[in-house]
Design a protein around this motif. Structure first.
Motif, PDB file in Angstrom:
ATOM      1  N   HIS A  68       6.941  -0.024   6.891  1.00 56.77           N
ATOM      2  CA  HIS A  68       6.258   0.802   5.882  1.00 56.77           C
ATOM      3  C   HIS A  68       6.150   2.237   6.393  1.00 56.77           C
ATOM      4  N   LEU A 117     -10.247   3.187   2.583  1.00 57.30           N
ATOM      5  CA  LEU A 117      -9.727   1.847   2.273  1.00 57.30           C
ATOM      6  C   LEU A 117     -10.769   1.006   1.526  1.00 57.30           C
ATOM      7  N   ARG A 162      -3.049  -4.731  -0.919  1.00 62.68           N
ATOM      8  CA  ARG A 162      -2.759  -4.035  -2.183  1.00 62.68           C
ATOM      9  C   ARG A 162      -1.394  -3.347  -2.091  1.00 62.68           C
ATOM     10  N   THR A 163      -0.941  -3.056  -0.844  1.00 62.86           N
ATOM     11  CA  THR A 163       0.312  -2.321  -0.701  1.00 62.86           C
ATOM     12  C   THR A 163       1.508  -3.235  -0.455  1.00 62.86           C
ATOM     13  N   ILE A 213       0.831   3.659   4.144  1.00 60.08           N
ATOM     14  CA  ILE A 213      -0.074   2.569   3.750  1.00 60.08           C
ATOM     15  C   ILE A 213      -1.383   3.195   3.284  1.00 60.08           C
ATOM     16  N   LEU A 214      -1.711   2.924   2.027  1.00 59.58           N
ATOM     17  CA  LEU A 214      -2.942   3.432   1.409  1.00 59.58           C
ATOM     18  C   LEU A 214      -3.138   4.929   1.649  1.00 59.58           C
ATOM     19  N   ALA A 251      -7.665  -4.606   1.199  1.00 63.31           N
ATOM     20  CA  ALA A 251      -7.124  -3.269   0.909  1.00 63.31           C
ATOM     21  C   ALA A 251      -5.663  -3.192   1.341  1.00 63.31           C
ATOM     22  N   LEU A 252      -5.346  -3.745   2.510  1.00 62.73           N
ATOM     23  CA  LEU A 252      -3.964  -3.668   3.003  1.00 62.73           C
ATOM     24  C   LEU A 252      -3.007  -4.466   2.131  1.00 62.73           C
TER      25      LEU A 252
END
Lengths: 267, 263
Positions: A50, A199, B45-46, A53-54, B42-43
């Motif tokens: 990735h 987050l 979600r990706t 991330i967020l 939250a993680l």
């Protein structure tokens, strides 16, 4: 000047005393570095495959934890432990008979006691940062740097005052360890120590902005990363100043009430 | 046997004096659990899968793994430390029973922490049961039970060893701190060990800590076979022998340094 000299002597006595616990201080630093490296390791693995991330790139996330942690250790205080000991072991009796108030005695004592561990923590954190320097985000502009410094200075005062309040709980109960543990975890959580507060669900992010904890880790780190503006920073300074006033009043009130409950026999 | 039951019973009763403290610590544990759930949710979600684990598997890992970890946890090393540093160990040395056996009985008695942790964790599991997933077989359940029992004993032995550092220094708190951080890390208490580099995963399988959290959870999620589970149990048994041997050596050396005056 005599007043300053008095404070200097208290600082100096507790600095010397801190030197007698060298192995303890080093032992805690080892635990601290381990924890930081674990967090870096975790995020490095999560970022595999990735790029973002967020809303965070890998260098941003690594910078967040390395610098945020550095900010966090610079403004840390454990005054609650010595206050709790003063109250539960009766040492407070000896201090309140001195020609200075207990509240004004606390700050120089705590600064003296914590200076060595804090300096060592900053050095060990810088040593951890060194191998990652190529990954770090570049320095922001001077305005942001000045706001971060001011924010951390106010965060240190807030940390002291919160510690006073927590320590004063000992006036009501001797079983304070568990309460310290819960408050400590909540503080770390809302400071963004475990993960960036962005987050979290929106309501919790908003709530944390109005609480005093995020200004020792999350907010200065976000300012450094350019994810918050100078206006956000200035607003943060205003919130911190308001919290200092509120906490100081709470400290005075709690100390006054606590003193009425305090008993020291045969000291 | 009656003697040891009496000790266990005394410490069980004593733990009741600190109900509020135990309860507040449980709140602290729940905060940590909530925090991990927020982070992982939250993680996810990706991305739907992180290092081979789906969101439901991760939630199960945090909730059930946390339960396993709490069942096998104990803090009795503090008592060893206190006995040595306060000098009260002297009174045990003249008694016709070994301090180690006393320690084991006391630790079983102090298990109110575990009982309360079980209740709070089970309530959370009930509330969030729809997020849980498992592929565990009956043999897997037996392996998990054996692993947790041996994990509990390992933790008891390790705590005893850390407590004995008080023979050499009064400042034992940093040892506890470092030990607890490291063992939680290698147990997989902060995150699943599959997120570690391959070398560290292999190392953690040879250490005793992973069998309190990570490995039983791998069995629970059906991510490891029965053979790996049995091998794990064998590794735990070997560790118990090694730790017991070390305890005997450290105890003998420590006693030579022990001094208690005026008791």
């Amino acid at each position: 000047m005599p007043l300053l000299r008095r404070y200097y002597h208290i600082f100096s006595a507790f600095w010397q005393r801190g030197l007698t616990y060298r192995s303890t201080i080093i032992g805690y630093r080892i635990g601290e570095i381990t924890e930081l490296l674990v967090i870096i390791l975790l995020w490095s693995r999560i970022f595999e495959g990735h790029t973002v991330i967020l809303g965070y790139t890998k260098p941003e996330m690594i910078t967040y934890f390395l610098l945020g942690n550095l900010f966090g250790v610079a403004v840390r205080s454990y005054a609650r432990e010595s206050i709790s000991r003063d109250i539960s072991e009766g040492g407070l009796s000896a201090i309140i008979t001195k020609p200075m108030s207990y509240l004004s005695f606390l700050a120089p004592r705590e600064i003296g006691r914590m200076s060595l561990p804090t300096i060592l923590s900053i050095i060990t954190n810088l040593l951890v940062i060194l191998p990652f320097h190529a990954l770090l985000i570049d320095l922001p502009n001077l305005g942001i740097i000045l706001i971060i410094i001011a924010m951390l200075a106010l965060a240190l005062i807030i940390e002291f005052l919160i510690n006073y309040l927590i320590g004063f709980i000992t006036f009501w109960t001797e079983e304070t360890e568990a309460i310290f543990d819960v408050i400590g975890r909540l503080k770390r959580f809302f400071s963004g120590y475990y993960f960036p507060l962005s987050l979290m669900p929106v309501a919790l992010i908003t709530l944390s902005g109005w609480m005093p904890f995020s200004y020792s880790f999350f907010t200065p780190a976000q300012l450094y990363l350019g994810k918050m503006s100078i206006t956000d920073g200035l607003r943060g300074l205003g919130i911190e100043a308001a919290w200092i006033v509120i906490l100081w009043l709470a400290v005075k009130l709690m100390y006054k009430r606590g003193r009425k409950r305090y008993e020291g026999v045969n000291i | 046997m009656n003697r040891y039951l009496a000790i266990a019973n005394t410490w069980w009763q004593r733990a009741f004096n600190y109900r509020a403290v135990v309860f507040v610590y449980r709140i602290s544990d729940l905060i940590e659990m909530g925090m991990l759930l927020i982070l992982w949710t939250a993680l996810y979600r990706t991305t739907p899968v992180i290092q081979g684990m789906t969101e439901h598997e991760m939630i199960t890992y945090v909730l059930v793994g946390g339960l396993f970890y709490e069942i096998t946890r104990n803090f009795s090393g503090d008592e060893v430390d206190r006995a040595i540093s306060s000098g009260s160990l002297s009174s045990f040395l003249v008694k016709p029973m070994s301090y180690f056996r006393y320690y084991l009985s006391m630790s079983f008695g102090r298990s109110m922490h575990t009982a309360l942790a079980l209740i709070t964790r089970l309530i959370i599991l009930l509330i969030l049961h729809s997020y849980l997933t498992t592929s565990v077989t009956l043999s897997g359940v037996c392996i998990i039970i054996a692993m947790l029992f041996l994990g509990y004993l390992t933790e008891l032995f390790m705590n005893y060893l850390v407590g004995m550092t008080a023979f050499w220094t009064e400042e034992t708190a940093p040892f506890y701190n470092t030990y607890r951080n490291l063992q939680k890390f290698f147990a997989g208490g902060y995150f699943p060990l599959v997120l570690l580099p391959a070398g560290l995963i292999t190392a953690s399988y040879w250490m005793p800590f992973a069998y309190r959290y990570f490995v039983p959870m791998q069995v629970f999620l059906g991510k490891t076979d029965v053979f790996t589970g049995i091998r794990g149990i064998a590794i735990q048994i070997v560790w118990l022998f090694i730790l017991y041997g070390i305890i005997q050596i450290v105890w003998r050396r420590g006693l030579k340094k022990f001094e208690a005056v005026g008791r």
